[in-house]
Design a protein around this motif. Structure first.
Motif, PDB file in Angstrom:
ATOM      1  N   GLY A 163     -16.703 123.763 -27.641  1.00 55.00           N
ATOM      2  CA  GLY A 163     -17.398 124.395 -26.523  1.00 55.00           C
ATOM      3  C   GLY A 163     -18.798 124.713 -26.850  1.00 55.00           C
ATOM      4  O   GLY A 163     -19.915 124.603 -25.848  1.00 55.00           O
ATOM      5  N   ALA A 164     -19.346 125.133 -28.000  1.00 50.61           N
ATOM      6  CA  ALA A 164     -20.507 125.441 -28.650  1.00 50.61           C
ATOM      7  C   ALA A 164     -21.451 124.302 -28.550  1.00 50.61           C
ATOM      8  O   ALA A 164     -22.609 124.125 -28.073  1.00 50.61           O
ATOM      9  CB  ALA A 164     -20.590 126.054 -30.001  1.00 50.61           C
ATOM     10  N   PHE A 165     -20.934 123.200 -28.888  1.00 52.12           N
ATOM     11  CA  PHE A 165     -21.583 121.666 -28.829  1.00 52.12           C
ATOM     12  C   PHE A 165     -21.929 121.505 -27.776  1.00 52.12           C
ATOM     13  O   PHE A 165     -23.039 120.933 -27.305  1.00 52.12           O
ATOM     14  CB  PHE A 165     -20.720 120.689 -29.758  1.00 52.12           C
ATOM     15  N   LEU A 166     -20.833 121.540 -26.797  1.00 47.10           N
ATOM     16  CA  LEU A 166     -21.194 121.183 -25.167  1.00 47.10           C
ATOM     17  C   LEU A 166     -22.127 122.057 -24.694  1.00 47.10           C
ATOM     18  O   LEU A 166     -23.061 121.568 -24.079  1.00 47.10           O
ATOM     19  CB  LEU A 166     -19.822 121.076 -24.475  1.00 47.10           C
ATOM     20  N   ILE A 167     -22.258 123.250 -24.519  1.00 47.04           N
ATOM     21  CA  ILE A 167     -23.254 124.141 -24.254  1.00 47.04           C
ATOM     22  C   ILE A 167     -24.420 123.739 -24.908  1.00 47.04           C
ATOM     23  O   ILE A 167     -25.603 123.545 -24.068  1.00 47.04           O
ATOM     24  CB  ILE A 167     -22.637 125.523 -24.376  1.00 47.04           C
ATOM     25  N   GLN A 195     -26.861 124.747 -14.903  1.00 46.40           N
ATOM     26  CA  GLN A 195     -25.599 125.194 -14.859  1.00 46.40           C
ATOM     27  C   GLN A 195     -25.205 125.536 -16.557  1.00 46.40           C
ATOM     28  O   GLN A 195     -24.106 126.225 -16.699  1.00 46.40           O
ATOM     29  CB  GLN A 195     -24.504 124.214 -14.564  1.00 46.40           C
ATOM     30  N   ALA A 196     -26.160 125.338 -17.299  1.00 48.73           N
ATOM     31  CA  ALA A 196     -25.682 125.433 -18.683  1.00 48.73           C
ATOM     32  C   ALA A 196     -25.656 127.353 -18.925  1.00 48.73           C
ATOM     33  O   ALA A 196     -24.617 127.541 -19.665  1.00 48.73           O
ATOM     34  CB  ALA A 196     -26.949 125.032 -19.642  1.00 48.73           C
ATOM     35  N   GLN A 197     -26.393 128.120 -18.523  1.00 44.75           N
ATOM     36  CA  GLN A 197     -26.171 129.535 -18.657  1.00 44.75           C
ATOM     37  C   GLN A 197     -24.901 130.090 -18.141  1.00 44.75           C
ATOM     38  O   GLN A 197     -24.345 130.649 -18.593  1.00 44.75           O
ATOM     39  CB  GLN A 197     -27.557 130.117 -17.980  1.00 44.75           C
ATOM     40  N   LYS A 198     -24.700 129.551 -16.929  1.00 41.90           N
ATOM     41  CA  LYS A 198     -23.290 129.714 -16.405  1.00 41.90           C
ATOM     42  C   LYS A 198     -22.140 129.490 -17.220  1.00 41.90           C
ATOM     43  O   LYS A 198     -21.240 130.173 -17.523  1.00 41.90           O
ATOM     44  CB  LYS A 198     -23.180 129.469 -14.910  1.00 41.90           C
ATOM     45  N   ASN A 199     -22.470 128.225 -17.712  1.00 41.30           N
ATOM     46  CA  ASN A 199     -21.193 127.506 -18.557  1.00 41.30           C
ATOM     47  C   ASN A 199     -21.097 128.501 -19.751  1.00 41.30           C
ATOM     48  O   ASN A 199     -20.040 128.500 -20.422  1.00 41.30           O
ATOM     49  CB  ASN A 199     -21.619 126.293 -18.666  1.00 41.30           C
ATOM     50  N   PHE A 200     -22.302 128.969 -20.192  1.00 39.61           N
ATOM     51  CA  PHE A 200     -22.176 129.463 -21.511  1.00 39.61           C
ATOM     52  C   PHE A 200     -21.510 130.770 -21.528  1.00 39.61           C
ATOM     53  O   PHE A 200     -20.793 131.468 -22.284  1.00 39.61           O
ATOM     54  CB  PHE A 200     -23.665 129.830 -22.066  1.00 39.61           C
ATOM     55  N   VAL A 201     -21.678 131.597 -20.377  1.00 40.30           N
ATOM     56  CA  VAL A 201     -21.187 133.117 -19.985  1.00 40.30           C
ATOM     57  C   VAL A 201     -19.365 132.740 -19.864  1.00 40.30           C
ATOM     58  O   VAL A 201     -18.865 133.323 -20.507  1.00 40.30           O
ATOM     59  CB  VAL A 201     -21.574 133.557 -18.847  1.00 40.30           C
ATOM     60  N   ARG A 202     -19.173 131.660 -19.150  1.00 41.69           N
ATOM     61  CA  ARG A 202     -17.868 131.243 -19.144  1.00 41.69           C
ATOM     62  C   ARG A 202     -16.993 130.887 -20.580  1.00 41.69           C
ATOM     63  O   ARG A 202     -15.996 131.265 -20.658  1.00 41.69           O
ATOM     64  CB  ARG A 202     -17.730 129.989 -18.218  1.00 41.69           C
ATOM     65  N   ILE A 251     -16.744 134.149 -22.352  1.00 37.48           N
ATOM     66  CA  ILE A 251     -15.524 134.884 -21.968  1.00 37.48           C
ATOM     67  C   ILE A 251     -14.214 134.390 -22.173  1.00 37.48           C
ATOM     68  O   ILE A 251     -13.397 134.751 -22.770  1.00 37.48           O
ATOM     69  CB  ILE A 251     -15.658 134.971 -20.339  1.00 37.48           C
ATOM     70  N   GLY A 252     -14.272 133.063 -22.126  1.00 35.98           N
ATOM     71  CA  GLY A 252     -13.008 131.955 -22.666  1.00 35.98           C
ATOM     72  C   GLY A 252     -12.673 132.227 -24.116  1.00 35.98           C
ATOM     73  O   GLY A 252     -11.588 132.279 -24.507  1.00 35.98           O
ATOM     74  N   LEU A 253     -13.803 132.437 -24.950  1.00 35.58           N
ATOM     75  CA  LEU A 253     -13.455 132.292 -26.455  1.00 35.58           C
ATOM     76  C   LEU A 253     -13.088 133.779 -26.864  1.00 35.58           C
ATOM     77  O   LEU A 253     -12.155 133.864 -27.707  1.00 35.58           O
ATOM     78  CB  LEU A 253     -14.838 131.981 -27.242  1.00 35.58           C
TER      79      LEU A 253
END
Length: 97
Positions: A55-59, A69-76, A79-81
């Motif tokens: 996940g960190a690599f993809l972000i 959308q990277a910032q929204k994906n980072f927040v998701r 939260i998922g982690l």
């Protein structure tokens, strides 16, 4: 009468090994459950680690590409982690060794 004595003797001879077998199965079940809990804990640890690394690599790649959308994906992702890590912590606290 003779037949009844024979049946009783056979019944007793049959029940003794079964009772010892039932006692040994209890210990076997405990060992299996302990093995399953260790496998579950190890799997959750590996899952959290894989989720975090991938996940960190993809972000990171999304940020480098300038994706909006990277910032929204980072927040998701965070939260998922957090949820996945919390489940891992709960299993380690409440499942005995």
């Amino acid at each position: 009468m003779k037949n009844l004595k024979f049946m009783r003797r056979n019944l007793i001879a049959l029940l003794l090994p079964i009772s010892s077998l039932l006692y040994s199965q209890t210990a076997t079940i405990d060992v299996k459950i302990k093995g399953w809990t260790e496998t579950l804990k190890t799997s959750l640890n590996a899952g959290v680690a894989a989720f975090a690394i991938v996940g960190a690599f993809l972000i990171f790649v999304q940020y480098m590409q300038g994706n909006e959308q990277a910032q929204k994906n980072f927040v998701r992702f965070v939260i998922g982690l957090a949820i996945f890590g919390l489940v891992d912590v709960i299993t380690h606290v409440f499942i005995p060794k």
